[in-house]
Design an enzyme around this catalytic site. Structure first.
Site, PDB file in Angstrom:
ATOM      1  N   HIS A 131      -0.702   9.104  -9.327  1.00 46.44           N
ATOM      2  CA  HIS A 131      -1.889   9.607  -8.637  1.00 46.44           C
ATOM      3  C   HIS A 131      -1.923  11.121  -8.829  1.00 46.44           C
ATOM      4  CE1 HIS A 131      -4.620   9.427  -4.820  1.00 46.44           C
ATOM      5  NE2 HIS A 131      -4.957  10.427  -5.610  1.00 46.44           N
TER       6      HIS A 131
ATOM      7  N   GLU B  71      -4.442   6.384 -10.337  1.00 41.75           N
ATOM      8  CA  GLU B  71      -5.221   6.448  -9.106  1.00 41.75           C
ATOM      9  C   GLU B  71      -5.809   7.837  -8.936  1.00 41.75           C
ATOM     10  OE1 GLU B  71      -2.504   3.492  -6.300  1.00 41.75           O
ATOM     11  OE2 GLU B  71      -2.489   5.653  -5.946  1.00 41.75           O
TER      12      GLU B  71
ATOM     13  N   HIS C  17       0.820   0.773   0.062  1.00 45.26           N
ATOM     14  CA  HIS C  17       1.098   1.817   1.051  1.00 45.26           C
ATOM     15  C   HIS C  17       2.120   1.318   2.073  1.00 45.26           C
ATOM     16  CE1 HIS C  17      -0.464   5.935   1.410  1.00 45.26           C
ATOM     17  NE2 HIS C  17       0.105   5.898   2.609  1.00 45.26           N
TER      18      HIS C  17
END
Length: 254
Positions: free
Chosen positions: A48, A80, A204
Site C-alpha cells: 500500500h 492498494e 485488517h
C-alpha cells in the site's frame, strides 16, 4: 475442498517497509522478506504505497513485480491505495493482478473505513473501467457492516471484488462475545456481496487465532491480506514458519 480452492494468503509488506524506513539503510529488505514469504507458501504479496512513502516506497513496487515475475509467476501482486492519478499510473506501470481501491486520506495511519458508494460511485466507475481494460482485477474496500444496498452499489461500479474491513472483528481479541457480533456483521456483508456477484476478500487485524472462525463463517473468502499481525508473529517464529502458520489457519495443508 482442495488447497487450490482455499482462501489465499497475501502477505502485506508495509510493516516491514516501515521498519526499514526507521534508518537510512537498505535492511530489512522488503523484496527479500517478500521472497521468503513466497518461498514458504504465501500465494501473494500486498503493498500500500502512500503519497508520503512512509512505508512502501514507489521504488519498491517494480522490484516486487520483478521478484514475482522471475520466480513466483503463480502468486498474485496486489497494490492498494487511494485512486489518485499518481497511484493509477504506478499501478498501470507495474501491472498487478489486483488493485484494491481504498478511500484513505493521505494522513491516515492505516485504512479504517470503506467507500461510501452513494457518494463515490461516480468517481469509481471510470477508474475501475480504466484498470479493468488492462486486465487488472479491481477490489473495493468496504465496511464490515455493509448493507445489501451498499454491496449492490459496489457491484454497479463494475468492481470484481470487495475487501471487507475486518478491523472491528480483529479488535475484539479479548472479548469473545463482541467478536461473535462483529464476525456476524462481516459474514452478512460477505453474504450480501456474493449475492450481488462480487468476490470477497478480507483484511485488517487478522491473526492465526481469529482466521479460522472468519473462514468458517465466510468459507468462500478468496483472499486475506495480512501485514501487522503476521509481521509481529514473524518476530517470534520467523517469516517462513509464520507464513505456514497463517496458511494452516486459512485451511491449507503445509
Amino acid at each position: 475442498m482442495s488447497d487450490v480452492a482455499r482462501t489465499k494468503l497475501s502477505v502485506n509488506l508495509n510493516a516491514v517497509a516501515m521498519l526499514r524506513n526507521r534508518r537510512d539503510l537498505p535492511w530489512p529488505s522488503v523484496t527479500a522478506v517478500g521472497q521468503w514469504a513466497l518461498e514458504a507458501g504465501a500465494l501473494g504479496l500486498t503493498v500500500h504505497p502512500r503519497p508520503d512513502e512512509r512505508h512502501i516506497r514507489f521504488s519498491d513496487v517494480p522490484e516486487i513485480r520483478a521478484l514475482m515475475d522471475d520466480g513466483f509467476q503463480a502468486a498474485e501482486f496486489n497494490i492498494e491505495g487511494y485512486p489518485s492519478e499518481s497511484f493509477l499510473q504506478l499501478v498501470e506501470a507495474n501491472q498487478p493482478e489486483q488493485a484494491t481501491l481504498v478511500p484513505d486520506d493521505p494522513a491516515q495511519a492505516t485504512s479504517d473505513h470503506g467507500w461510501d458508494f452513494s457518494r463515490d460511485g461516480g468517481l469509481l466507475k471510470p477508474i475501475i473501467a480504466r484498470l479493468k481494460s488492462q486486465g487488472i482485477r479491481v477490489a473495493l474496500f468496504v465496511d464490515g457492516d455493509g448493507s445489501a444496498d451498499a454491496m449492490q452499489q459496489a457491484a454497479d461500479t463494475g468492481a470484481d471484488r470487495v475487501e471487507i474491513y475486518t478491523g472491528p472483528y480483529g479488535g475484539c481479541f479479548d472479548d469473545p462475545k463482541r467478536a461473535a457480533v462483529e464476525l456476524e456483521r462481516v459474514g452478512k456483508t460477505g453474504d450480501a456481496a456474493r449475492a450481488c456477484g462480487l468476490g470477497v476478500n478480507a483484511g485488517h487485524d487478522l491473526t492465526v487465532a481469529n482466521l479460522p472462525a472468519l473462514i468458517k463463517r465466510v468459507p468462500d473468502i478468496l483472499e486475506v491480506s495480512i501485514g501487522h499481525g503476521l509481521t509481529a508473529d514473524a518476530l517470534q517464529f520467523g517469516m517462513a514458519e509464520t507464513v505456514r502458520r497463517f496458511m494452516r489457519a486459512c485451511g491449507h495443508t503445509v
